[in-house]
Structures are given as C-alpha cells and as structure tokens.
Motif scaffolding. Structure first.
Motif, PDB file in Angstrom:
ATOM      1  N   UNK A  47       0.802  -1.208   0.000  1.00 42.94           N
ATOM      2  CA  UNK A  47       0.000   0.000   0.000  1.00 42.94           C
ATOM      3  C   UNK A  47       0.840   1.264   0.000  1.00 42.94           C
ATOM      4  N   UNK A  48       0.162   2.390   0.149  1.00 46.40           N
ATOM      5  CA  UNK A  48       0.841   3.684   0.104  1.00 46.40           C
ATOM      6  C   UNK A  48       1.543   3.976   1.425  1.00 46.40           C
ATOM      7  N   UNK A  49       2.605   4.757   1.333  1.00 47.74           N
ATOM      8  CA  UNK A  49       3.324   5.178   2.532  1.00 47.74           C
ATOM      9  C   UNK A  49       2.554   6.314   3.201  1.00 47.74           C
ATOM     10  N   UNK A  50       2.143   6.085   4.454  1.00 47.67           N
ATOM     11  CA  UNK A  50       1.462   7.134   5.204  1.00 47.67           C
ATOM     12  C   UNK A  50       2.309   7.509   6.410  1.00 47.67           C
ATOM     13  N   UNK A  51       1.835   8.459   7.195  1.00 45.74           N
ATOM     14  CA  UNK A  51       2.603   8.955   8.337  1.00 45.74           C
ATOM     15  C   UNK A  51       2.879   7.847   9.343  1.00 45.74           C
ATOM     16  N   UNK A  52       1.900   6.989   9.593  1.00 48.25           N
ATOM     17  CA  UNK A  52       2.079   5.903  10.560  1.00 48.25           C
ATOM     18  C   UNK A  52       3.189   4.950  10.115  1.00 48.25           C
ATOM     19  N   UNK A  55       2.035  16.431   9.766  1.00 51.22           N
ATOM     20  CA  UNK A  55       2.146  16.958  11.127  1.00 51.22           C
ATOM     21  C   UNK A  55       2.635  15.899  12.109  1.00 51.22           C
ATOM     22  N   UNK A  56       2.093  14.681  11.982  1.00 52.81           N
ATOM     23  CA  UNK A  56       2.507  13.615  12.908  1.00 52.81           C
ATOM     24  C   UNK A  56       3.980  13.296  12.756  1.00 52.81           C
TER      25      UNK A  56
END
Length: 260
Positions: free
Chosen positions: A201-206, A236-237
């Motif tokens: 999947x896509x790279x997210x902040x988590x 932001x995270x």
C-alpha cells in the motif's frame, strides 16, 4: 582479541563503543584498549551497520553441499521472507533488513554460511542494489541539483563531521513479488550500507514513523536523513515525532525535483 574468551571479547567491544560515544578518537581508544586503530574502526563500523549484535562474536556457520550458494527453491524462500517480514518477526536481532541480517537468515534456515559479497550479488539480482546517491545526484542535469550539491550539501557534510552524525539518503521504490507489488523503503549511507523494509500500500505517516523508529534503533550515532519533500514526509505527525527524537535523527529535505 582472539586469545580472549568470548565474554571478555564482548566486554572489550562494549568498551570501544562506550569510548567512541563519549567522543574519544580511534587513536585514543586503541591506546586505552590495546587494540589496533583498524580493529577499533572495524568494531565501530560493524556496530553502526548492524547495532548490538556486532558486540557478539560472529556465528560460525557451515556450508552445505551447495558450496555456499542457494538453489532456486531456497532463493524463493529467502525473497519471500525478506519482502514479507521484518527481521525481528523472524526471531532475528535486527529491526530492519541489512546484508548481515540476510546472512544470518540464510544460515539459520539452511545452514549455509554465505559471504557478504555473495549476499550483495543476490540482493542486487532481486532489485536491492544500494544506490550511490552522491554519484547519481551529481549526474542529474537539473540546475537545482547542481546548486544544491555545490551550495548546500557541503555544509551538511561538515556539520555531520562536527556532530559525529551519519548521513543517510532515503530511496523509495517498488518491487514485484509473486504477482503483487510491494514498496521498499531504504536508507543508505555514503559507504553504501543499506537498511530496508518493504510494505504494502501507500506510505502514510504511521508507516513512515514506524520505519524511522526502526532505523534509529540500529544506530549509535545521530542520523541526518536526506529525502525528497513528499507530502507524507511533511505530515504533522511525522514532524512532531521528529521533534521528539531530534537527538537521534534529523531530516533534510531536498529541493523539489532533485532525485537521488
């Protein structure tokens, strides 16, 4: 060192790491420990590359009838494991994959003791060749690339030397495995030492924070991480997490359109 028992060798390596962390030079550490400067440097280099496991003696593996090579079925198993799991989930003492982690995986699974060079060849064949970021960036024809390399990067390199920090470059790509597409997040230093993990999947902040947390676990020095300014890198995270861990890691964003 070889004449010492294993526990004493480990204690000597821990002494070297502690002295280096306190700011002692390789020459001073060698004088205090009775080791050669080369020996001190090698210990520090291994700890930087693989973390705490470098304090122990290297495992004595054995070669099978394959002469230290993998057959097709074994290659498939290793590829599936390194692209499907992180090392610690396979009971290996590494938060991220490195050549050393792959060597230990192969030794544990198949009893084959494989050299660093041979594993590097397998990884390159599987699409995991460490990039040469400075060389690649210097070949780009864009004006921003040249300006950044000439005007900005020398200051980053000088500050890294003063702070005894390690410069790492982020490389993000995709690999196909058994009909599925995986993303690979890797960091590589200017000596070509790479740490990586794959994800779906896509790279997210988590996911990014989890990857950065794993990266700082295997370093005894502050990391200056150079990456392209994607939206997720500025979330932001992510920014808040970096502020909380500024002693361990610092992010430097490349100007837009500069590729490494």
């Amino acid at each position: 060192m070889r004449s010492l028992p294993p526990a004493a060798r480990q204690a000597r390596r821990m002494q070297v790491v502690a002295l280096r962390a306190a700011g002692s030079s390789y020459r001073d550490i060698a004088a205090q420990t009775g080791l050669s400067r080369t020996g001190v440097f090698d210990i520090c280099k291994r700890v930087d590359a693989i973390g705490a496991p470098a304090l122990d003696d290297a495992p004595k593996g054995r070669q099978t009838g394959h002469g230290g090579m993998l057959d097709a079925a074994q290659c498939g198993v290793v590829r599936a494991l390194i692209f499907g799991q992180t090392p610690d989930r396979l009971a290996l003492p590494y938060p991220l994959w490195t050549k050393a982690a792959v060597i230990q995986l192969i030794g544990t699974r198949f009893g084959i003791r494989m050299s660093d060079r041979t594993v590097a060849l397998y990884l390159a064949r599987w699409g995991l060749r460490p990039p040469k970021p400075m060389a690649k960036a210097s070949l780009r024809s864009g004006v921003k690339s040249r300006q950044w390399l000439q005007a900005t990067y020398p200051g980053i390199a000088a500050r890294a030397r003063i702070e005894d920090a390690e410069i790492n470059w982020v490389d993000e790509g995709e690999l196909g495995l058994s009909g599925s597409l995986l993303s690979v997040f890797s960091t590589v230093n200017n000596r070509g030492q790479m740490h990586w993990a794959s994800y779906a999947g896509a790279l997210d902040a988590h996911k990014l924070i989890a990857l950065l947390r794993r990266r700082i676990q295997v370093s005894t020095r502050k990391i200056i991480l150079i990456l392209n300014p994607l939206c997720v890198h500025r979330a932001d995270r992510v920014v808040a997490w970096l502020v909380e861990h500024e002693d361990a890691i610092e992010v430097v964003h490349l100007p837009a359109m500069v590729q490494v």
